[in-house]
Design a protein around this motif. Structure first.
Motif, short mmCIF file in Angstrom:
data_model
loop_
_atom_site.label_atom_id
_atom_site.label_comp_id
_atom_site.label_asym_id
_atom_site.label_seq_id
_atom_site.Cartn_x
_atom_site.Cartn_y
_atom_site.Cartn_z
N MET A 1 1.02 -1.22 -0.13
CA MET A 1 -0.06 -0.04 0.01
C MET A 1 0.93 1.20 0.04
O MET A 1 1.91 1.29 0.60
N LYS A 2 0.51 2.30 -0.80
CA LYS A 2 1.06 3.62 -0.88
C LYS A 2 0.31 4.53 0.22
O LYS A 2 -0.71 4.22 0.11
N TYR A 3 1.17 5.45 0.72
CA TYR A 3 0.51 6.57 1.74
C TYR A 3 0.84 7.89 1.18
O TYR A 3 1.90 8.37 0.64
N LEU A 4 0.07 8.91 1.71
CA LEU A 4 0.23 10.16 1.47
C LEU A 4 0.38 10.84 2.86
O LEU A 4 -0.62 10.44 3.71
N GLU A 5 1.36 11.74 3.11
CA GLU A 5 1.52 12.43 4.40
C GLU A 5 0.56 13.70 4.49
O GLU A 5 0.66 14.54 3.32
N LEU A 6 -0.14 13.98 5.47
CA LEU A 6 -0.93 14.99 5.49
C LEU A 6 -0.49 15.38 6.94
O LEU A 6 -0.43 14.80 7.73
N LYS A 7 -0.53 16.89 7.02
CA LYS A 7 0.15 17.67 8.21
C LYS A 7 -0.94 18.63 8.67
O LYS A 7 -1.32 19.47 7.68
N SER A 8 -1.14 18.89 9.81
CA SER A 8 -2.34 19.67 10.47
C SER A 8 -1.94 20.04 11.92
O SER A 8 -1.81 19.32 12.79
N GLY A 9 -1.09 21.28 11.82
CA GLY A 9 -0.59 21.48 13.01
C GLY A 9 0.52 20.55 13.78
O GLY A 9 1.50 20.31 12.93
N ASN A 10 0.11 20.03 14.72
CA ASN A 10 1.39 19.06 15.34
C ASN A 10 0.96 17.57 14.93
O ASN A 10 1.77 16.73 15.20
N HIS A 11 -0.02 17.57 14.18
CA HIS A 11 -0.52 16.13 13.81
C HIS A 11 -0.21 15.75 12.11
O HIS A 11 -0.28 16.63 11.34
N ILE A 12 0.66 14.58 12.10
CA ILE A 12 1.37 14.22 10.86
C ILE A 12 0.51 12.75 10.75
O ILE A 12 0.59 11.77 11.36
N MET A 13 -0.20 12.81 9.60
CA MET A 13 -0.84 11.32 9.26
C MET A 13 -0.43 10.78 8.12
O MET A 13 -0.29 11.52 6.83
N ASN A 14 -0.14 9.42 7.98
CA ASN A 14 0.32 8.72 6.70
C ASN A 14 -1.07 8.17 6.22
O ASN A 14 -1.24 7.10 6.81
N VAL A 15 -1.62 8.64 5.21
CA VAL A 15 -2.96 8.17 4.89
C VAL A 15 -2.81 7.07 3.74
O VAL A 15 -2.09 7.63 2.61
N SER A 16 -3.39 6.05 3.92
CA SER A 16 -3.27 5.03 2.68
C SER A 16 -3.82 5.88 1.44
O SER A 16 -5.09 6.68 1.40
N LYS A 17 -3.26 5.81 0.29
CA LYS A 17 -3.77 6.14 -0.95
C LYS A 17 -5.19 5.92 -1.40
O LYS A 17 -5.78 6.38 -2.22
N ILE A 18 -5.33 4.50 -1.12
CA ILE A 18 -6.55 3.81 -1.29
C ILE A 18 -7.48 4.15 0.00
O ILE A 18 -7.06 3.76 1.19
N VAL A 19 -8.62 4.70 -0.16
CA VAL A 19 -9.57 4.92 0.98
C VAL A 19 -10.59 4.18 0.89
O VAL A 19 -11.21 4.25 -0.03
N LEU A 20 -11.27 3.75 1.85
CA LEU A 20 -12.60 2.74 1.88
C LEU A 20 -13.67 3.67 1.92
O LEU A 20 -13.76 4.30 3.17
N GLY A 21 -14.47 3.72 0.98
CA GLY A 21 -15.80 4.59 1.14
C GLY A 21 -16.86 3.53 1.76
O GLY A 21 -16.89 2.38 1.53
N THR A 22 -17.73 4.30 2.21
CA THR A 22 -18.72 3.45 3.14
C THR A 22 -20.14 3.96 3.11
O THR A 22 -20.85 3.73 3.99
N ASP A 23 -20.64 4.58 1.92
CA ASP A 23 -21.79 5.14 1.98
C ASP A 23 -23.06 4.50 2.54
O ASP A 23 -24.03 4.81 2.93
N TYR A 24 -22.94 3.05 2.00
CA TYR A 24 -24.14 2.26 2.18
C TYR A 24 -23.92 1.24 3.25
O TYR A 24 -24.64 0.16 3.40
N PHE A 25 -22.79 1.41 4.16
CA PHE A 25 -22.52 0.49 5.51
C PHE A 25 -23.95 0.65 6.05
O PHE A 25 -24.34 1.75 6.48
N GLY A 26 -24.38 -0.63 6.58
CA GLY A 26 -25.57 -0.54 7.63
C GLY A 26 -26.74 -0.59 6.90
O GLY A 26 -27.74 -0.65 7.63
N THR A 27 -26.85 -0.34 5.61
CA THR A 27 -28.26 -0.49 4.74
C THR A 27 -28.19 -1.52 3.71
O THR A 27 -28.28 -2.71 4.15
#
Length: 323
Positions: A1-27
């Motif tokens: 998996m590849k990741y993308l670094e996002l920075k916000s203030g003191n928070h650094i997140m390495n986010v997977s470049k594939i993101v799981l969408g969940t619009d119909y989860f639970g329905t």
């Protein structure tokens, strides 16, 4: 998996470049299937799960279902610190898309409901689901900075905002000590589309103007409808006549069909799935991109995950787009 670094203030997140969408989860996607999909996604190296307060609200019993299922899964797995939760608020009332909901009261109300449903005390990335061009960006960014200072949100983003408003908002934030947007959710895939084709003037689709701005300002995007509602995979593997009516209406142009033929050729020559090529176009793009895969079955998820390590050269990306 590849990741993308996002920075916000003191928070650094390495986010997977594939993101799981969940619009119909639970329905229409059962709780059991949703749990299985999230488990498999995490096992494959994914770490970002995207949802929204408004998801499935148009279905009987669907209000908050996606966030609720994710919250139950998070609690049962005990891995909150290993998952990047991405959710959205501030969506206009269904059927009244011209009515903005970006007052402090609306944003805080949606956020608190999301926190409760997700059974967490913070959101990693909180997106405003639509813009309200009648409301000054100063008011909006002050509200977002307030919820960040409260510790309820680590990073903020915008969904379906035009780049002119993003630039105005971030200029204000950076000049006044507020938290800027770190990323933007926009409709983008190898198949071009327009708000008119989506029958929704509030949707923002990637075009050359938007793309040039993101590239110039080095701002990442999280693409939704990244696989064009199955336009490529279904069209290549099952035939153009099997493409859903919605996908055909939004993406069924002559140019996109030519792109489909190029995807088919490239996939065959390089022994890749159509999904790997279509997602690879985004994931290997010079624009910093994460792609949401809105899967409804394990088969679809496994197909999408064939793109997790794909590496398309710049020449291939240009050829897929332009020929």
């Amino acid at each position: 998996m590849k990741y993308l670094e996002l920075k916000s203030g003191n928070h650094i997140m390495n986010v997977s470049k594939i993101v799981l969408g969940t619009d119909y989860f639970g329905t229409t996607v059962s709780k059991d299937t949703a749990f299985q999909m999230m488990d498999s996604f995490i096992e494959a190296g994914g770490n970002c799960i995207d949802t929204a307060r408004v998801y499935a609200q148009w279905l009987p019993g669907g209000k908050g279902a996606s966030e609720k299922v994710i919250g139950e899964w998070l609690k049962s797995r005990g891995i909150r610190d290993k998952v990047i939760i991405s959710t959205k608020g501030g969506h206009p009332p269904l059927g009244k898309m011209d009515q903005g909901r970006l007052s402090r009261e609306c944003i805080e109300s949606d956020l608190d409901e999301s926190l409760k449903a997700l059974q967490t005390d913070y959101i990693d990335i909180y997106w405003l689901h639509r813009d309200d061009i009648k409301r000054p960006v100063e008011d909006i960014m002050e509200t977002l900075h307030h919820i960040v200072k409260q510790g309820k949100v680590r990073a903020v983003g915008c969904s379906n905002w035009k780049v002119e408003r993003i630039e105005e908002a971030n200029n204000y934030a950076l000049s006044n000590g507020c938290t800027p947007f770190v990323s933007s959710q926009i409709q983008w895939s190898l198949a071009s589309s327009t708000p008119e084709m989506h029958d929704d003037p509030t949707v923002v689709c990637m075009d050359e103007h938007e793309y040039s701005w993101y590239l110039k300002h080095d701002m990442s995007v999280m693409a939704f409808s990244a696989q064009a509602k199955g336009f490529f995979s279904v069209g290549i593997l099952k035939g153009l006549d099997k493409i859903s009516q919605k996908a055909a209406a939004r993406f069924g142009t002559e140019e996109n069909i030519r792109r489909l033929e190029r995807v088919k050729k490239y996939a065959q020559e390089h022994q890749l799935t159509p999904a790997a090529v279509v997602l690879g176009y985004l994931l290997c793009n010079q624009l910093k991109t994460m792609a949401i895969v809105g899967c409804k079955t394990m088969e679809q998820l496994n197909d999408s995950l064939t793109a997790k390590d794909v590496d398309l050269p710049e020449s291939a990306i240009h050829w897929l787009l332009k020929g």
